[in-house]
Design a protein around this motif. Sequence first.
Motif, PDB file in Angstrom:
ATOM      1  N   VAL A  41     -30.029  49.096  26.978  1.00 38.90           N
ATOM      2  CA  VAL A  41     -30.830  50.368  28.248  1.00 38.90           C
ATOM      3  C   VAL A  41     -31.564  49.477  29.098  1.00 38.90           C
ATOM      4  CG1 VAL A  41     -32.249  52.098  28.978  1.00 38.90           C
ATOM      5  CG2 VAL A  41     -31.158  52.214  26.311  1.00 38.90           C
ATOM      6  N   PRO A  42     -31.113  49.482  30.161  1.00 37.10           N
ATOM      7  CA  PRO A  42     -31.021  48.572  31.234  1.00 37.10           C
ATOM      8  C   PRO A  42     -33.105  48.851  31.820  1.00 37.10           C
ATOM      9  CG  PRO A  42     -29.872  49.982  31.800  1.00 37.10           C
ATOM     10  CD  PRO A  42     -30.023  50.447  30.863  1.00 37.10           C
ATOM     11  N   ALA A  43     -33.340  48.066  32.803  1.00 34.89           N
ATOM     12  CA  ALA A  43     -34.442  48.176  32.925  1.00 34.89           C
ATOM     13  C   ALA A  43     -34.750  49.747  33.924  1.00 34.89           C
ATOM     14  CB  ALA A  43     -35.575  47.149  34.118  1.00 34.89           C
ATOM     15  N   LEU A  44     -35.433  49.897  33.027  1.00 34.58           N
ATOM     16  CA  LEU A  44     -35.686  52.078  34.630  1.00 34.58           C
ATOM     17  C   LEU A  44     -37.112  51.527  35.100  1.00 34.58           C
ATOM     18  CD1 LEU A  44     -35.410  54.084  31.107  1.00 34.58           C
ATOM     19  CD2 LEU A  44     -33.294  53.382  32.859  1.00 34.58           C
ATOM     20  N   LYS A  45     -36.835  52.427  36.413  1.00 32.45           N
ATOM     21  CA  LYS A  45     -37.912  52.815  37.372  1.00 32.45           C
ATOM     22  C   LYS A  45     -38.345  53.834  36.340  1.00 32.45           C
ATOM     23  CE  LYS A  45     -35.007  52.158  41.285  1.00 32.45           C
ATOM     24  NZ  LYS A  45     -34.667  52.866  42.433  1.00 32.45           N
ATOM     25  N   ALA A  46     -40.419  53.775  36.568  1.00 30.62           N
ATOM     26  CA  ALA A  46     -41.141  54.444  37.017  1.00 30.62           C
ATOM     27  C   ALA A  46     -40.952  56.038  36.051  1.00 30.62           C
ATOM     28  CB  ALA A  46     -42.233  54.458  37.242  1.00 30.62           C
ATOM     29  N   GLY A  47     -40.919  56.788  35.599  1.00 29.66           N
ATOM     30  CA  GLY A  47     -39.941  58.194  35.375  1.00 29.66           C
ATOM     31  C   GLY A  47     -40.260  59.170  33.885  1.00 29.66           C
ATOM     32  N   THR A  48     -39.229  59.620  34.239  1.00 30.59           N
ATOM     33  CA  THR A  48     -39.208  60.687  32.594  1.00 30.59           C
ATOM     34  C   THR A  48     -37.577  60.646  32.583  1.00 30.59           C
ATOM     35  OG1 THR A  48     -40.749  61.364  32.834  1.00 30.59           O
ATOM     36  CG2 THR A  48     -39.104  62.545  30.935  1.00 30.59           C
ATOM     37  N   TYR A  49     -37.499  60.523  31.446  1.00 32.05           N
ATOM     38  CA  TYR A  49     -35.371  60.802  31.124  1.00 32.05           C
ATOM     39  C   TYR A  49     -35.007  61.295  30.226  1.00 32.05           C
ATOM     40  CZ  TYR A  49     -36.393  56.527  34.425  1.00 32.05           C
ATOM     41  OH  TYR A  49     -36.049  55.835  35.375  1.00 32.05           O
ATOM     42  N   ARG A  50     -34.875  62.194  30.073  1.00 37.07           N
ATOM     43  CA  ARG A  50     -34.490  63.149  28.519  1.00 37.07           C
ATOM     44  C   ARG A  50     -32.842  62.819  28.409  1.00 37.07           C
ATOM     45  NH1 ARG A  50     -37.942  66.650  28.720  1.00 37.07           N
ATOM     46  NH2 ARG A  50     -38.935  67.105  31.318  1.00 37.07           N
ATOM     47  N   PHE A  51     -33.006  63.700  26.532  1.00 34.48           N
ATOM     48  CA  PHE A  51     -32.177  62.814  26.037  1.00 34.48           C
ATOM     49  C   PHE A  51     -32.095  63.793  25.208  1.00 34.48           C
ATOM     50  CE2 PHE A  51     -35.957  60.236  24.698  1.00 34.48           C
ATOM     51  CZ  PHE A  51     -35.047  60.405  22.522  1.00 34.48           C
ATOM     52  N   VAL A  52     -30.659  64.176  24.759  1.00 33.74           N
ATOM     53  CA  VAL A  52     -30.100  64.884  23.232  1.00 33.74           C
ATOM     54  C   VAL A  52     -28.934  64.454  22.445  1.00 33.74           C
ATOM     55  CG1 VAL A  52     -30.471  67.020  25.047  1.00 33.74           C
ATOM     56  CG2 VAL A  52     -28.711  66.245  24.559  1.00 33.74           C
ATOM     57  N   GLY A  53     -28.854  65.333  21.290  1.00 32.70           N
ATOM     58  CA  GLY A  53     -28.218  65.308  20.383  1.00 32.70           C
ATOM     59  C   GLY A  53     -27.715  66.055  20.580  1.00 32.70           C
ATOM     60  N   GLU A  54     -26.103  65.862  21.280  1.00 32.47           N
ATOM     61  CA  GLU A  54     -24.749  67.064  21.743  1.00 32.47           C
ATOM     62  C   GLU A  54     -25.049  68.375  21.064  1.00 32.47           C
ATOM     63  OE1 GLU A  54     -21.224  67.136  24.917  1.00 32.47           O
ATOM     64  OE2 GLU A  54     -21.954  65.411  23.693  1.00 32.47           O
ATOM     65  N   TYR A  55     -24.854  67.402  19.350  1.00 33.68           N
ATOM     66  CA  TYR A  55     -23.716  68.072  18.513  1.00 33.68           C
ATOM     67  C   TYR A  55     -24.877  69.425  17.906  1.00 33.68           C
ATOM     68  CZ  TYR A  55     -20.737  64.559  18.111  1.00 33.68           C
ATOM     69  OH  TYR A  55     -19.428  63.467  18.685  1.00 33.68           O
ATOM     70  N   HIS A  56     -26.702  69.011  18.305  1.00 29.33           N
ATOM     71  CA  HIS A  56     -27.529  69.953  18.369  1.00 29.33           C
ATOM     72  C   HIS A  56     -28.862  70.480  19.457  1.00 29.33           C
ATOM     73  CE1 HIS A  56     -25.983  68.480  14.804  1.00 29.33           C
ATOM     74  NE2 HIS A  56     -25.459  69.439  14.095  1.00 29.33           N
ATOM     75  N   GLU A  57     -28.270  70.340  20.154  1.00 33.19           N
ATOM     76  CA  GLU A  57     -28.870  70.293  21.813  1.00 33.19           C
ATOM     77  C   GLU A  57     -30.303  71.598  21.533  1.00 33.19           C
ATOM     78  OE1 GLU A  57     -27.705  69.961  25.725  1.00 33.19           O
ATOM     79  OE2 GLU A  57     -25.665  69.776  24.272  1.00 33.19           O
ATOM     80  N   ALA A  58     -29.772  72.298  20.665  1.00 30.37           N
ATOM     81  CA  ALA A  58     -30.937  72.825  20.272  1.00 30.37           C
ATOM     82  C   ALA A  58     -32.283  72.753  19.594  1.00 30.37           C
ATOM     83  CB  ALA A  58     -30.979  74.479  19.482  1.00 30.37           C
ATOM     84  N   THR A  59     -31.801  71.190  18.710  1.00 36.24           N
ATOM     85  CA  THR A  59     -33.454  71.416  18.148  1.00 36.24           C
ATOM     86  C   THR A  59     -33.387  69.640  18.417  1.00 36.24           C
ATOM     87  OG1 THR A  59     -31.968  70.719  16.266  1.00 36.24           O
ATOM     88  CG2 THR A  59     -33.347  72.880  16.369  1.00 36.24           C
ATOM     89  N   ALA A  60     -32.174  68.365  18.594  1.00 36.54           N
ATOM     90  CA  ALA A  60     -32.089  67.469  18.967  1.00 36.54           C
ATOM     91  C   ALA A  60     -32.567  67.029  20.396  1.00 36.54           C
ATOM     92  CB  ALA A  60     -30.952  66.739  18.488  1.00 36.54           C
TER      93      ALA A  60
END
Length: 113
Positions: free
Chosen positions: A87-106
């Motif tokens: 993952v490249p250097a990020l600016k301050a902030g929040t970045y969301r991620f999911v498990g695409e096959y189980h988005e409801a829980t992951a």
Amino acid sequence: MKAFAATLAVSLLACLALAPVGAQAADQEIPLTIEKNRFDPAEIKVKAGAPFTLVITNKDKSAEEFESKDLKIEKVIAGSKTVKVKVPALKAGTYRFVGEYHEATAQGRIIAE
């Protein structure tokens, strides 16, 4: 001879200035686990402005896709496998991620501070 020595010294100093320093050359590795269709930890804090590597281990038997539209990253992790995602250097902030096959829980997020 003095001119040659001076040129050699300047060349050596230039090479040293361009060489990577140990701590700067290696990205921080952050473990992330997928188990029972959930991420652990679900929240990861990183230093803003510093690149890092997610070491994602899928403990489930079925595949899962790590996806972050915020980071523009998609990576399928086969069941019982581990992958590294830079993952490249990020600016301050929040970045969301999911498990695409189980988005409801992951679901999770990376907070760069």
